[in-house]
Design a protein around this motif. Structure first.
Motif, PDB file in Angstrom:
ATOM      1  N   ASP A   1      28.949  28.261  61.982  1.00 49.29           N
ATOM      2  CA  ASP A   1      28.044  28.609  60.698  1.00 49.29           C
ATOM      3  C   ASP A   1      28.724  30.003  60.005  1.00 49.29           C
ATOM      4  OD1 ASP A   1      26.610  26.715  60.827  1.00 49.29           O
ATOM      5  OD2 ASP A   1      24.917  27.862  62.062  1.00 49.29           O
ATOM      6  N   VAL A   2      28.492  30.180  58.727  1.00 53.22           N
ATOM      7  CA  VAL A   2      28.661  31.368  57.918  1.00 53.22           C
ATOM      8  C   VAL A   2      27.701  32.260  58.501  1.00 53.22           C
ATOM      9  CG1 VAL A   2      29.130  32.462  55.848  1.00 53.22           C
ATOM     10  CG2 VAL A   2      29.740  30.210  56.143  1.00 53.22           C
ATOM     11  N   LEU A   3      28.099  33.812  58.894  1.00 54.33           N
ATOM     12  CA  LEU A   3      27.375  34.686  59.246  1.00 54.33           C
ATOM     13  C   LEU A   3      26.957  35.953  58.512  1.00 54.33           C
ATOM     14  CD1 LEU A   3      28.391  35.059  63.126  1.00 54.33           C
ATOM     15  CD2 LEU A   3      26.389  33.975  62.279  1.00 54.33           C
ATOM     16  N   HIS A   4      28.104  36.263  57.607  1.00 57.61           N
ATOM     17  CA  HIS A   4      28.416  37.400  56.751  1.00 57.61           C
ATOM     18  C   HIS A   4      29.436  37.227  55.780  1.00 57.61           C
ATOM     19  CE1 HIS A   4      28.018  41.437  55.633  1.00 57.61           C
ATOM     20  NE2 HIS A   4      29.311  41.462  55.532  1.00 57.61           N
ATOM     21  N   VAL A   5      29.208  37.558  54.658  1.00 57.81           N
ATOM     22  CA  VAL A   5      30.071  37.394  53.517  1.00 57.81           C
ATOM     23  C   VAL A   5      30.277  38.833  52.756  1.00 57.81           C
ATOM     24  CG1 VAL A   5      28.515  36.599  51.926  1.00 57.81           C
ATOM     25  CG2 VAL A   5      30.907  36.128  51.826  1.00 57.81           C
ATOM     26  N   ASP A   6      31.549  39.008  52.497  1.00 60.64           N
ATOM     27  CA  ASP A   6      31.825  40.358  51.575  1.00 60.64           C
ATOM     28  C   ASP A   6      32.072  39.830  50.191  1.00 60.64           C
ATOM     29  OD1 ASP A   6      31.469  41.962  53.653  1.00 60.64           O
ATOM     30  OD2 ASP A   6      33.617  42.220  54.171  1.00 60.64           O
ATOM     31  N   LEU A   7      31.282  40.177  49.323  1.00 60.35           N
ATOM     32  CA  LEU A   7      31.590  39.517  47.927  1.00 60.35           C
ATOM     33  C   LEU A   7      31.980  41.020  47.086  1.00 60.35           C
ATOM     34  CD1 LEU A   7      28.155  37.915  47.749  1.00 60.35           C
ATOM     35  CD2 LEU A   7      30.552  36.788  48.055  1.00 60.35           C
ATOM     36  N   ARG A   8      33.049  40.707  46.366  1.00 61.50           N
ATOM     37  CA  ARG A   8      33.660  41.861  45.326  1.00 61.50           C
ATOM     38  C   ARG A   8      33.209  41.491  44.036  1.00 61.50           C
ATOM     39  NH1 ARG A   8      37.872  45.365  45.003  1.00 61.50           N
ATOM     40  NH2 ARG A   8      38.838  44.796  46.991  1.00 61.50           N
ATOM     41  N   VAL A   9      32.618  42.310  43.480  1.00 60.97           N
ATOM     42  CA  VAL A   9      32.167  42.314  42.016  1.00 60.97           C
ATOM     43  C   VAL A   9      33.420  42.107  40.921  1.00 60.97           C
ATOM     44  CG1 VAL A   9      30.956  43.172  39.987  1.00 60.97           C
ATOM     45  CG2 VAL A   9      29.975  43.635  42.468  1.00 60.97           C
ATOM     46  N   ALA A  10      33.556  41.030  40.335  1.00 65.05           N
ATOM     47  CA  ALA A  10      34.963  40.977  39.503  1.00 65.05           C
ATOM     48  C   ALA A  10      34.649  41.861  38.008  1.00 65.05           C
ATOM     49  CB  ALA A  10      34.952  39.423  39.232  1.00 65.05           C
ATOM     50  N   LEU A  11      34.912  42.787  38.034  1.00 66.63           N
ATOM     51  CA  LEU A  11      34.867  43.766  36.584  1.00 66.63           C
ATOM     52  C   LEU A  11      35.987  43.327  35.732  1.00 66.63           C
ATOM     53  CD1 LEU A  11      33.725  46.958  38.414  1.00 66.63           C
ATOM     54  CD2 LEU A  11      32.269  45.160  37.332  1.00 66.63           C
ATOM     55  N   PRO A  12      35.677  43.182  34.568  1.00 68.14           N
ATOM     56  CA  PRO A  12      36.997  42.805  33.688  1.00 68.14           C
ATOM     57  C   PRO A  12      37.806  43.955  33.261  1.00 68.14           C
ATOM     58  CG  PRO A  12      34.673  42.082  32.597  1.00 68.14           C
ATOM     59  CD  PRO A  12      34.410  42.704  33.963  1.00 68.14           C
ATOM     60  N   GLY A  13      39.010  43.744  33.360  1.00 68.83           N
ATOM     61  CA  GLY A  13      40.084  44.796  33.155  1.00 68.83           C
ATOM     62  C   GLY A  13      40.457  45.511  34.365  1.00 68.83           C
ATOM     63  N   GLN A  14      39.747  45.388  35.537  1.00 72.05           N
ATOM     64  CA  GLN A  14      39.946  46.238  36.969  1.00 72.05           C
ATOM     65  C   GLN A  14      41.062  45.389  37.466  1.00 72.05           C
ATOM     66  OE1 GLN A  14      37.292  46.710  40.311  1.00 72.05           O
ATOM     67  NE2 GLN A  14      37.079  48.711  39.441  1.00 72.05           N
ATOM     68  N   VAL A  15      42.049  45.970  37.758  1.00 69.76           N
ATOM     69  CA  VAL A  15      43.223  45.189  38.567  1.00 69.76           C
ATOM     70  C   VAL A  15      42.868  45.526  40.070  1.00 69.76           C
ATOM     71  CG1 VAL A  15      45.572  45.189  38.967  1.00 69.76           C
ATOM     72  CG2 VAL A  15      44.996  45.651  36.832  1.00 69.76           C
ATOM     73  N   THR A  16      42.884  44.502  40.623  1.00 71.16           N
ATOM     74  CA  THR A  16      42.812  44.309  42.368  1.00 71.16           C
ATOM     75  C   THR A  16      43.194  43.024  42.803  1.00 71.16           C
ATOM     76  OG1 THR A  16      41.161  44.618  44.014  1.00 71.16           O
ATOM     77  CG2 THR A  16      40.304  43.309  42.194  1.00 71.16           C
ATOM     78  N   ASN A  17      43.285  42.905  44.134  1.00 75.08           N
ATOM     79  CA  ASN A  17      43.802  41.874  44.711  1.00 75.08           C
ATOM     80  C   ASN A  17      42.624  40.630  44.892  1.00 75.08           C
ATOM     81  OD1 ASN A  17      46.098  42.959  45.127  1.00 75.08           O
ATOM     82  ND2 ASN A  17      45.530  43.641  47.302  1.00 75.08           N
ATOM     83  N   TYR A  18      42.944  39.330  44.766  1.00 74.38           N
ATOM     84  CA  TYR A  18      42.062  38.237  44.845  1.00 74.38           C
ATOM     85  C   TYR A  18      42.856  37.058  45.660  1.00 74.38           C
ATOM     86  CZ  TYR A  18      39.561  40.312  40.998  1.00 74.38           C
ATOM     87  OH  TYR A  18      38.662  41.029  40.138  1.00 74.38           O
ATOM     88  N   LEU A  19      42.026  36.373  46.339  1.00 76.53           N
ATOM     89  CA  LEU A  19      42.852  35.368  46.959  1.00 76.53           C
ATOM     90  C   LEU A  19      42.558  33.853  46.461  1.00 76.53           C
ATOM     91  CD1 LEU A  19      41.555  36.479  50.822  1.00 76.53           C
ATOM     92  CD2 LEU A  19      43.990  36.361  49.642  1.00 76.53           C
ATOM     93  N   VAL A  20      43.398  33.510  46.095  1.00 78.48           N
ATOM     94  CA  VAL A  20      43.587  32.204  44.943  1.00 78.48           C
ATOM     95  C   VAL A  20      43.784  30.993  45.871  1.00 78.48           C
ATOM     96  CG1 VAL A  20      44.461  31.266  42.987  1.00 78.48           C
ATOM     97  CG2 VAL A  20      44.152  33.610  43.139  1.00 78.48           C
ATOM     98  N   PRO A  21      42.886  29.919  45.769  1.00 79.86           N
ATOM     99  CA  PRO A  21      43.365  28.767  46.630  1.00 79.86           C
ATOM    100  C   PRO A  21      44.467  28.096  46.076  1.00 79.86           C
ATOM    101  CG  PRO A  21      41.324  28.452  45.415  1.00 79.86           C
ATOM    102  CD  PRO A  21      41.746  29.937  45.285  1.00 79.86           C
ATOM    103  N   VAL A  22      45.233  27.119  47.050  1.00 75.32           N
ATOM    104  CA  VAL A  22      46.376  26.492  46.876  1.00 75.32           C
ATOM    105  C   VAL A  22      45.783  24.985  46.947  1.00 75.32           C
ATOM    106  CG1 VAL A  22      48.653  25.804  47.525  1.00 75.32           C
ATOM    107  CG2 VAL A  22      47.790  28.249  47.381  1.00 75.32           C
TER     108      VAL A  22
END
Length: 178
Positions: free
Chosen positions: A81-102
């Motif tokens: 079961d999923v216990l905890h999740v970290d959610l990053r707010v996607a702010l337009p124009g802010q450069v950061t790392n994202y995990l993109v599915p394949v």
């Protein structure tokens, strides 16, 4: 839109009570945004994630609306079961790392030569602004024979984005079956 509540107390005791009541704890954060400790109904969260179209999905916590990306999640070691999740707010124009599915398409010709298709990287780390990051990478594997692979360096990075994984890492390949 997924709706949640703000957690009053932050600690393991309150988190256990929330999990027992069917909630999932979450941390919502970004640069320049105040951290929000939230809780969502586990079933509603899973439904919202499964029906999301792109990389982001909207959530509402205490009259605040956020467009978020799943950064990391923690699973229960026994039942999954999923216990905890970290959610990053996607702010337009802010450069950061994202995990993109394949995602793969086609049937590799190496399967006829006693090969097995192996997906080594399910998600790739991409650095860029959220409006430039693709929702997924689609790889055509029809030309892969046995002992062939698609590496990071073989892939084209989207405009104004950078692939952050090492260039010699295999994303998908066909190996010899035992």
């Amino acid at each position: 839109m997924l709706e949640g509540m703000i957690r009053e107390s932050i600690g393991s005791g309150s988190a256990k009570r929330l999990r027992r009541d069917g909630y999932l704890t979450a941390n919502i954060y970004a640069n320049g945004v105040e951290n929000v400790q939230a809780a969502f109904k586990r079933g509603d969260f899973i439904k919202a994630v499964r029906r999301k179209e792109g990389l982001t999905f909207p959530v509402k916590v205490a009259d605040k609306e956020f467009n978020v990306v799943i950064q990391e999640y923690q699973l229960h070691p026994v039942n999954g079961d999923v216990l905890h999740v970290d959610l990053r707010v996607a702010l337009p124009g802010q450069v950061t790392n994202y995990l993109v599915p394949v995602e793969t398409t086609g049937t590799p010709k190496g399967l006829k030569n006693k090969g097995v298709l192996m997906l080594q990287k399910k998600r790739l780390k991409v650095r860029g602004a959220i409006e430039n990051v693709p929702s997924k990478f689609v790889l055509d594997v029809t030309d892969l024979d046995r002992d062939d692979a698609i590496l990071i360096r073989d892939m084209e990075a989207p405009a104004e984005c950078r692939l952050m994984d090492r260039a010699d890492v295999a994303v998908v390949g066909v190996i010899k079956a035992k």
